[in-house]
Each structure stands twice: as structure tokens, then as C-alpha cells.
Write a protein that holds these residues in place. Structure first.
Motif, PDB file in Angstrom:
ATOM      1  N   SER A  23       0.350 -11.897  44.546  1.00  0.00           N
ATOM      2  CA  SER A  23      -0.871 -11.994  45.517  1.00  0.00           C
ATOM      3  C   SER A  23      -0.463 -13.234  46.332  1.00  0.00           C
ATOM      4  CB  SER A  23      -2.163 -12.261  44.899  1.00  0.00           C
ATOM      5  OG  SER A  23      -2.116 -13.261  44.108  1.00  0.00           O
ATOM      6  N   LEU A  24       0.300 -14.175  45.934  1.00  0.00           N
ATOM      7  CA  LEU A  24       0.424 -15.586  46.333  1.00  0.00           C
ATOM      8  C   LEU A  24       1.844 -15.788  47.324  1.00  0.00           C
ATOM      9  CD1 LEU A  24      -1.275 -17.840  43.966  1.00  0.00           C
ATOM     10  CD2 LEU A  24      -2.230 -17.076  45.925  1.00  0.00           C
ATOM     11  N   CYS A  25       2.702 -14.664  47.373  1.00  0.00           N
ATOM     12  CA  CYS A  25       3.636 -14.650  48.089  1.00  0.00           C
ATOM     13  C   CYS A  25       4.132 -13.470  48.765  1.00  0.00           C
ATOM     14  CB  CYS A  25       5.230 -15.231  47.159  1.00  0.00           C
ATOM     15  SG  CYS A  25       5.667 -13.972  46.208  1.00  0.00           S
ATOM     16  N   GLU A  26       4.892 -13.693  49.869  1.00  0.00           N
ATOM     17  CA  GLU A  26       5.446 -12.468  50.675  1.00  0.00           C
ATOM     18  C   GLU A  26       6.773 -12.026  49.854  1.00  0.00           C
ATOM     19  OE1 GLU A  26       5.397 -13.004  54.843  1.00  0.00           O
ATOM     20  OE2 GLU A  26       3.864 -14.381  54.591  1.00  0.00           O
ATOM     21  N   CYS A  27       6.556 -11.325  48.922  1.00  0.00           N
ATOM     22  CA  CYS A  27       7.822 -11.047  47.790  1.00  0.00           C
ATOM     23  C   CYS A  27       8.198  -9.321  48.060  1.00  0.00           C
ATOM     24  CB  CYS A  27       7.324 -11.122  46.508  1.00  0.00           C
ATOM     25  SG  CYS A  27       6.684 -12.521  45.884  1.00  0.00           S
ATOM     26  N   SER A  28       9.256  -9.352  47.871  1.00  0.00           N
ATOM     27  CA  SER A  28       9.909  -7.800  48.206  1.00  0.00           C
ATOM     28  C   SER A  28       8.974  -6.886  46.992  1.00  0.00           C
ATOM     29  CB  SER A  28      11.436  -7.849  48.033  1.00  0.00           C
ATOM     30  OG  SER A  28      11.789  -8.021  46.913  1.00  0.00           O
ATOM     31  N   LYS A  29       9.329  -5.629  46.950  1.00  0.00           N
ATOM     32  CA  LYS A  29       8.811  -4.889  46.003  1.00  0.00           C
ATOM     33  C   LYS A  29       9.597  -5.094  44.728  1.00  0.00           C
ATOM     34  CE  LYS A  29       8.255  -0.049  45.332  1.00  0.00           C
ATOM     35  NZ  LYS A  29       8.659   1.349  45.920  1.00  0.00           N
ATOM     36  N   GLU A  30      10.609  -5.426  44.648  1.00  0.00           N
ATOM     37  CA  GLU A  30      11.345  -5.700  43.354  1.00  0.00           C
ATOM     38  C   GLU A  30      11.210  -7.214  42.779  1.00  0.00           C
ATOM     39  OE1 GLU A  30      13.296  -5.065  46.087  1.00  0.00           O
ATOM     40  OE2 GLU A  30      12.899  -2.994  45.526  1.00  0.00           O
ATOM     41  N   GLN A  31      10.166  -8.021  43.668  1.00  0.00           N
ATOM     42  CA  GLN A  31       9.921  -9.230  43.045  1.00  0.00           C
ATOM     43  C   GLN A  31       8.557  -9.352  42.637  1.00  0.00           C
ATOM     44  OE1 GLN A  31      10.898 -11.190  46.813  1.00  0.00           O
ATOM     45  NE2 GLN A  31      12.638 -12.630  45.801  1.00  0.00           N
ATOM     46  N   ASN A  32       8.287 -10.463  41.754  1.00  0.00           N
ATOM     47  CA  ASN A  32       6.955 -10.848  41.116  1.00  0.00           C
ATOM     48  C   ASN A  32       7.315 -11.711  40.403  1.00  0.00           C
ATOM     49  OD1 ASN A  32       4.470 -10.407  40.048  1.00  0.00           O
ATOM     50  ND2 ASN A  32       4.559  -8.417  39.981  1.00  0.00           N
ATOM     51  N   TYR A  33       6.082 -12.521  39.774  1.00  0.00           N
ATOM     52  CA  TYR A  33       5.930 -13.755  38.761  1.00  0.00           C
ATOM     53  C   TYR A  33       6.306 -13.209  37.306  1.00  0.00           C
ATOM     54  CZ  TYR A  33       3.448 -15.122  42.752  1.00  0.00           C
ATOM     55  OH  TYR A  33       2.959 -15.277  44.068  1.00  0.00           O
ATOM     56  N   PHE A  34       7.638 -12.393  36.940  1.00  0.00           N
ATOM     57  CA  PHE A  34       7.780 -11.724  35.566  1.00  0.00           C
ATOM     58  C   PHE A  34       7.767 -12.925  34.665  1.00  0.00           C
ATOM     59  CE2 PHE A  34      10.049  -8.794  38.416  1.00  0.00           C
ATOM     60  CZ  PHE A  34       9.091  -7.712  38.347  1.00  0.00           C
ATOM     61  N   MET A  35       8.623 -13.864  34.872  1.00  0.00           N
ATOM     62  CA  MET A  35       8.769 -15.032  33.799  1.00  0.00           C
ATOM     63  C   MET A  35       7.320 -15.490  33.547  1.00  0.00           C
ATOM     64  SD  MET A  35      11.273 -16.141  31.719  1.00  0.00           S
ATOM     65  CE  MET A  35      12.632 -15.829  32.724  1.00  0.00           C
ATOM     66  N   ALA A  36       6.808 -16.064  34.612  1.00  0.00           N
ATOM     67  CA  ALA A  36       5.658 -16.635  34.442  1.00  0.00           C
ATOM     68  C   ALA A  36       4.484 -15.911  33.538  1.00  0.00           C
ATOM     69  CB  ALA A  36       5.003 -17.089  35.749  1.00  0.00           C
ATOM     70  N   GLN A  37       4.364 -14.287  34.087  1.00  0.00           N
ATOM     71  CA  GLN A  37       3.383 -13.688  33.259  1.00  0.00           C
ATOM     72  C   GLN A  37       3.894 -13.396  31.961  1.00  0.00           C
ATOM     73  OE1 GLN A  37       0.699 -12.294  34.420  1.00  0.00           O
ATOM     74  NE2 GLN A  37       1.225 -12.861  36.595  1.00  0.00           N
ATOM     75  N   ALA A  38       5.127 -13.415  31.668  1.00  0.00           N
ATOM     76  CA  ALA A  38       5.494 -13.146  30.236  1.00  0.00           C
ATOM     77  C   ALA A  38       5.205 -14.593  29.330  1.00  0.00           C
ATOM     78  CB  ALA A  38       7.057 -13.010  30.194  1.00  0.00           C
ATOM     79  N   LEU A  39       5.491 -15.828  30.024  1.00  0.00           N
ATOM     80  CA  LEU A  39       5.132 -16.735  29.385  1.00  0.00           C
ATOM     81  C   LEU A  39       3.818 -17.119  29.089  1.00  0.00           C
ATOM     82  CD1 LEU A  39       7.542 -19.168  31.095  1.00  0.00           C
ATOM     83  CD2 LEU A  39       7.501 -18.725  28.463  1.00  0.00           C
ATOM     84  N   HIS A  40       2.856 -16.553  29.944  1.00  0.00           N
ATOM     85  CA  HIS A  40       1.353 -16.634  29.999  1.00  0.00           C
ATOM     86  C   HIS A  40       0.783 -15.693  28.793  1.00  0.00           C
ATOM     87  CE1 HIS A  40       0.379 -18.949  33.664  1.00  0.00           C
ATOM     88  NE2 HIS A  40       1.394 -18.447  34.013  1.00  0.00           N
ATOM     89  N   TYR A  41       1.159 -14.556  28.867  1.00  0.00           N
ATOM     90  CA  TYR A  41       1.136 -13.437  27.559  1.00  0.00           C
ATOM     91  C   TYR A  41       1.720 -14.057  26.328  1.00  0.00           C
ATOM     92  CZ  TYR A  41       0.103  -9.007  25.533  1.00  0.00           C
ATOM     93  OH  TYR A  41      -0.047  -7.823  24.676  1.00  0.00           O
ATOM     94  N   TYR A  42       2.583 -14.411  26.402  1.00  0.00           N
ATOM     95  CA  TYR A  42       3.322 -14.919  25.146  1.00  0.00           C
ATOM     96  C   TYR A  42       2.391 -16.116  24.235  1.00  0.00           C
ATOM     97  CZ  TYR A  42       6.457 -17.405  21.766  1.00  0.00           C
ATOM     98  OH  TYR A  42       6.871 -18.346  20.527  1.00  0.00           O
ATOM     99  N   ARG A  43       1.510 -17.066  25.256  1.00  0.00           N
ATOM    100  CA  ARG A  43       0.844 -18.050  24.909  1.00  0.00           C
ATOM    101  C   ARG A  43      -0.775 -17.667  24.804  1.00  0.00           C
ATOM    102  NH1 ARG A  43       0.464 -23.185  27.266  1.00  0.00           N
ATOM    103  NH2 ARG A  43      -0.159 -23.756  25.042  1.00  0.00           N
TER     104      ARG A  43
END
Length: 104
Positions: free
Chosen positions: A63-83
Motif C-alpha cells: 500500500s505504500l509504494c507504486e509497485c508492479s504486480k510482481e512486487q511486494n514486501y515479501f521479505m519484510a512480511q516473512a520476517l514479521h510473521y517469523y517473529r
């Protein structure tokens, strides 16, 4: 052992998010992952991998970037879930089912 469970979930999320790219192949050239600290059950591995894949498939669009359809905060989301406490609870329950977690 809970960390090993969570590590595998993290790697499963990344594998799902970066499917169809060379990202995971490049990581595996240098990183051997976690030896899973005593988790050897193939049924539990499948369960862990499904948790990671399900999480990855439900990552909301950024929601905070003008990303393409293939882009996302994948690594950050994975790290948040991990913790997260949520994953801590899931790990505890699943490891108890397999007799691999003892309450203190």
C-alpha cells in the motif's frame, strides 16, 4: 526446536514468493539453511511448508509504494510473521502434536 519450525516456515514463504525466479537458487548456493534441530518427520515438514505457502499466498498488495504486480514486501512480511506470537503458537501446537515440544 520451535526456531527450526519457524525457520522452515520462513524459507517456505520465500520459496513461494520467489517461485519462478532464480532467487532461491542463488540463496541455496551459499546458505545451507537450518539442519532442523531434530525435526525429521516428513508429515510435519509438509505441514510446515503448507503454513508458509498459505501465508505467502495471503500477503496483501503493498500500500505504500507504486509497485508492479510482481512486487511486494515479501521479505519484510516473512520476517514479521517469523517473529509473531501467532507463529510461536502455531509452532508450539504442531510440535506438541508430533511429541516434539514439552511444556516447561
Amino acid at each position: 526446536m520451535a526456531n527450526a519450525f519457524k525457520d522452515r516456515v520462513f524459507f517456505s514463504i520465500l520459496q513461494e514468493c520467489y517461485k519462478g525466479t532464480d532467487a532461491i537458487k542463488e540463496i541455496q548456493k551459499r546458505d545451507v539453511g537450518n539442519p532442523y534441530d531434530g525435526i525429521y518427520d516428513p508429515i510435519l515438514f509438509k505441514k510446515i511448508d503448507s503454513i508458509g505457502k498459505d501465508f505467502a499466498k495471503n500477503i496483501p498488495p503493498p500500500s505504500l509504494c507504486e509497485c508492479s504486480k510482481e512486487q511486494n514486501y515479501f521479505m519484510a512480511q516473512a520476517l514479521h510473521y517469523y517473529r509473531s506470537r501467532e507463529l510461536d503458537s502455531i509452532a508450539k501446537v504442531e510440535l506438541q502434536k508430533f511429541g516434539m515440544y514439552k511444556c516447561k
